[in-house]
Write an enzyme that holds these catalytic residues in place. Structure first.
Site, PDB file in Angstrom:
ATOM      1  N   SER A 149      -4.823  -6.440   1.375  1.00  0.00           N
ATOM      2  CA  SER A 149      -5.347  -7.705   0.869  1.00  0.00           C
ATOM      3  C   SER A 149      -6.749  -8.088   1.580  1.00  0.00           C
ATOM      4  O   SER A 149      -7.584  -7.267   1.507  1.00  0.00           O
ATOM      5  CB  SER A 149      -4.555  -8.705   1.388  1.00  0.00           C
ATOM      6  OG  SER A 149      -4.371  -9.911   0.954  1.00  0.00           O
ATOM      7  N   ASP A 320      -1.229  -8.967  -9.868  1.00  0.00           N
ATOM      8  CA  ASP A 320      -1.689  -9.663  -9.003  1.00  0.00           C
ATOM      9  C   ASP A 320      -2.863 -10.608  -9.503  1.00  0.00           C
ATOM     10  O   ASP A 320      -3.818  -9.995 -10.173  1.00  0.00           O
ATOM     11  CB  ASP A 320      -2.341  -8.621  -8.106  1.00  0.00           C
ATOM     12  CG  ASP A 320      -2.949  -9.118  -6.598  1.00  0.00           C
ATOM     13  OD1 ASP A 320      -3.021 -10.322  -6.823  1.00  0.00           O
ATOM     14  OD2 ASP A 320      -3.179  -8.386  -5.706  1.00  0.00           O
ATOM     15  N   HIS A 353       0.540 -10.164  -5.859  1.00  0.00           N
ATOM     16  CA  HIS A 353      -0.148  -9.741  -4.782  1.00  0.00           C
ATOM     17  C   HIS A 353       0.765  -9.399  -3.573  1.00  0.00           C
ATOM     18  O   HIS A 353       0.322  -8.498  -2.900  1.00  0.00           O
ATOM     19  CB  HIS A 353      -1.027 -10.889  -4.218  1.00  0.00           C
ATOM     20  CG  HIS A 353      -2.001 -10.709  -3.383  1.00  0.00           C
ATOM     21  ND1 HIS A 353      -2.884  -9.488  -3.266  1.00  0.00           N
ATOM     22  CD2 HIS A 353      -1.953 -10.944  -2.118  1.00  0.00           C
ATOM     23  CE1 HIS A 353      -3.728  -9.279  -2.222  1.00  0.00           C
ATOM     24  NE2 HIS A 353      -3.003 -10.115  -1.114  1.00  0.00           N
TER      25      HIS A 353
END
Length: 374
Positions: A149, A320, A353
């Protein structure tokens, strides 16, 4: 405000002064980290993990802290990141409130909390601080650098700014620049915090705390961490058993609302609001293209092409929306443009995500197979 430091956390003192990418400097700063496994005689089996916005350095349980970590199923003996083979280091980002120096830390010059007097924080600063930890452990080159991330941004910045510090790289649901959608979401999160009267221009306390702003910021984040497909499959239109109260006609009615509320309330007192603001903005500012030219129209691929790495893997989830799959595909493409051996892998996970945290059936083998190949 209280810093939230897990037991067993170690600390590395940064050089003093520590210059910041956008100006200013820190004195007496530190970075929190934890380790697993043993460093071999040649110091060649080290892996560094750099994290997303909110995690601490406690990625997995160990002797000094048996509590499960945020990547417990990924990291440990016999797991995809096998600590019987690898010496693993996970750092808490500079600017956080989990042991590393940030806005919630005491400014040694004043004896007071930094709050908004903390220098402007960039992903580049987070990367430079992580590199200092690696060198402080006597590691000349990492076997692999793993970034998740926001950590995917940090990892790319580290590779570009500290060439040769890592031999290989796994970029997990990361990106080389912030996209407008993600910037918009994070902007709303920061606005929710800043518009809470209790935020008080960063001068809140335990007794007067911007709880509503943090709750709203966290809810917005959680919504984007998972996919619409998962929200539907998990909650549907199931309603709560309780009836709406006459004094609260627009209160919670659906189970998904109750889930978001519970998730937010567990988070708000466990993360400092000013740290959240600083780290969030650092992600919006990040653009790898800026490191290779002043031309605002320069393609980010050329920035990626300046990185030198033996082998890389960029992976992400098809669902995502926060760091969409095309960003991981772009990372692999840009690295290949620079002559690097880089693979892109899109995983058909329904969990958005957060898939890299929960979908071990897909992400575990992908990461494990890459590490087995190096």
């Amino acid at each position: 405000m209280t810093e939230f430091i897990p037991p067993g956390t170690r600390f590395h003192a940064l050089p003093s002064p520590f210059p910041m990418h956008r100006g200013g400097e820190l004195h007496g700063a530190r970075v929190a980290y934890e380790t697993w496994g043993r460093l071999d005689a040649k110091r060649g089996n080290a892996i560094l993990i750099v994290t997303g916005l909110s995690p601490d350095a406690h990625a997995a349980s160990h002797a000094d802290n048996p509590e499960p970590g945020w990547w417990e199923r990924m990291l440990g003996p016999g797991k995809p990141i096998d600590t019987d083979r690898w010496f693993v280091v996970c750092v808490n980002s500079l600017g956080s409130c989990k042991g590393s120096t940030g806005p919630a830390s005491v400014d040694p010059a004043t004896g007071q909390l930094y709050r908004l007097d903390f220098p402007a924080l960039s992903i580049e600063d987070v990367a430079d601080a992580a590199a200092e930890v690696v060198r402080g452990l006597g590691i000349e080159q990492l076997a692999c650098l793993i970034g998740n991330s926001m950590g995917g941004m940090t990892a790319l910045s580290l590779l570009l700014r500290h060439p040769g510090l890592a031999r290989t790289h796994i970029n997990v649901s990361g990106s080389a620049q912030a996209l407008p959608f993600s910037i918009a979401i994070r902007s709303l999160q920061r606005e929710a915090i800043r518009l809470d009267p209790a935020w008080n221009n960063g001068h809140y306390s335990e007794d007067s705390y911007p709880e509503s702003g943090m709750r709203m910021a966290r809810k917005l984040g959680v919504i984007t961490y998972r996919s619409a497909l998962e929200w539907h499959g998990r909650f549907g239109r199931v309603r709560l058993d309780t009836d709406l109260r006459d004094d609260d006609p627009f209160g919670m009615e659906f189970e998904v609302e109750s889930y978001l509320e519970g998730h937010a309330r567990r988070f708000v007192r466990r993360f400092d609001p000013n740290c959240y603001l600083y780290l969030s903005r650092s992600m919006d500012w990040f653009d790898l293209a800026e490191h290779v030219s002043d031309d605002a129209h320069l393609c980010v691929l050329r920035g990626l092409a300046h990185i030198r790495i033996d082998k890389a893997l960029a992976i992400g989830a098809t669902t995502d929306i926060l760091f969409p799959l095309q960003q991981q595909e772009q990372i692999a493409e840009g690295l290949r443009l620079g002559g690097n051996d880089a693979e892109f892998l899109g995983l058909d996970s329904p969990q958005g995500h957060d898939a890299f945290l929960v979908d071990m059936e897909r992400f575990g083998p992908a990461i494990g197979d890459f590490l087995d190949s190096i």
